[in-house]
Design an enzyme around this catalytic site. Structure first.
Site, PDB file in Angstrom:
ATOM      1  CE  LYS A 190     -29.805  64.996   2.160  1.00 32.25           C
ATOM      2  NZ  LYS A 190     -28.476  65.174   1.608  1.00 32.25           N
ATOM      3  CD  GLU A 227     -28.739  67.376  -1.102  1.00 35.30           C
ATOM      4  OE1 GLU A 227     -29.938  67.262  -0.802  1.00 35.30           O
ATOM      5  OE2 GLU A 227     -27.843  66.660  -0.612  1.00 35.30           O
ATOM      6  CB  SER A 284     -20.737  62.588   6.542  1.00 31.34           C
ATOM      7  OG  SER A 284     -20.866  62.591   5.128  1.00 31.34           O
TER       8      SER A 284
HETATM    9  C1  PEP Z   1     -27.876  67.058   4.566  1.00 31.03           C
HETATM   10  O1  PEP Z   1     -28.267  66.807   3.447  1.00 31.03           O
HETATM   11  O2  PEP Z   1     -28.333  68.035   5.178  1.00 31.03           O
HETATM   12  C2  PEP Z   1     -26.865  66.186   5.132  1.00 31.03           C
HETATM   13  C3  PEP Z   1     -26.197  66.616   6.144  1.00 31.03           C
HETATM   14  O3  PEP Z   1     -26.697  64.948   4.543  1.00 31.03           O
HETATM   15  P1  PEP Z   1     -25.763  63.750   5.080  1.00 31.03           P
HETATM   16  O4  PEP Z   1     -25.989  63.638   6.547  1.00 31.03           O
HETATM   17  O5  PEP Z   1     -26.221  62.569   4.321  1.00 31.03           O
HETATM   18  O6  PEP Z   1     -24.355  64.152   4.778  1.00 31.03           O
END
Ligand code: PEP
Length: 259
Positions: free
Chosen positions: A11, A105, A221
């Site tokens: 990100k 996002e 997550s």
């Molecule tokens: C993502 O943004 O693609 C994602 C899965 O984030 P996280 O692993 O932090 O939930």
């Protein structure tokens, strides 16, 4: 058999020093694994999706490691008057092999529609990249029992126009919005149902044999504690990892959880 893909989505994180340190750390682990017989390297393909600003600096570290590089987004056109945007052709030029499109996002922060996501995925394919098309339901859609309908509608709207024989050039990521960055991963049943629904839809599009070639990742997550369980499920062909991909030990532990 589909090789698992473990993709790190950094990100908007990572200035040069820390980004390069993280990339070097992953390269180091990977090379050590190769030296010791390559068990982990055979079990999964690794992909790093750092911010655009680090792509050119990280690329040279990846030579000879088999670790792939990817962008986090691209413009639907390959070039033109689009100030501040990055095209799929530019990502290709930098040595990328993949690009994430339709991340929730971007859908949320930038109001990206399914049509736009499809146009980006088409541009990625045209440039020679593999698009990772993200789909996923929100918490309220889930509570209203709409998960399967939402996923189907997002697939209908966002998948690129692809000849069935090229289906292997596509990756789909199921990322329930409520699980992203919350620490609350989807449970085994949620993931099993979602991934089998996605596979069925792909079979309708491409026929069941060709649909078997499409990798469907889970994201939301993923961490060392839940990776082995998630990655062992049928139809889960890897993980799109956000927060945990910024920590060397965690990212490597997820990679080593591939069965
Ligand atoms: C993502 O943004 O693609 C994602 C899965 O984030 P996280 O692993 O932090 O939930």
């Amino acid at each position: 058999m589909r090789q698992k893909l473990i993709a790190g989505n950094w990100k908007m994180n990572g200035l040069s020093e820390e980004g390069l340190r993280l990339a070097e750390g992953i390269v180091d682990r990977r090379l050590r694994d190769i030296e010791h017989g390559g068990e982990i390297s055979r079990a999964c393909e690794l992909l790093l999706c750092p911010p655009f600003t680090l792509l050119a600096q990280i690329r040279p570290f990846l030579g000879g490691t088999g670790i792939a590089l990817g962008g986090q987004d691209c413009h639907p056109e390959l070039s033109g008057a689009h100030t501040g945007d990055i095209s799929a052709a530019m990502l290709m030029d930098l040595g990328c092999e993949y690009v994430i499109v339709g991340h929730s996002e971007r859908r949320q922060d930038h109001g990206e529609s399914d049509d736009l996501v499809r146009a980006k995925a088409n541009a990625a394919l045209q440039a020679g990249l593999t698009p990772i098309v993200c789909i996923g339901e929100t918490e309220s859609q889930r509570e209203q029992g709409q998960t399967q309908a939402v996923l189907r509608s997002q697939l209908e709207g966002s998948l690129p126009e692809l000849d069935g024989r090229e289906a292997m050039r596509l990756v789909v990521a199921y990322e329930p919005v409520w699980a992203i960055g919350t620490g609350k991963s989807a449970d085994v049943q949620d993931v099993t149902d979602a991934h089998s629904g996605i596979r069925s839809y792909l079979a309708e599009c491409f026929g069941s044999d060709l649909a078997q070639g499409v990798r469907v990742l889970y994201g939301g997550s993923v961490k060392p504690e839940n990776a082995a369980k998630l990655l062992s499920l049928d139809n889960v062909d890897g993980a799109l990892v956000g927060g945990a991909s910024l920590k060397l030990e965690d990212f490597w532990a997820i990679a080593t959880s591939c069965p």
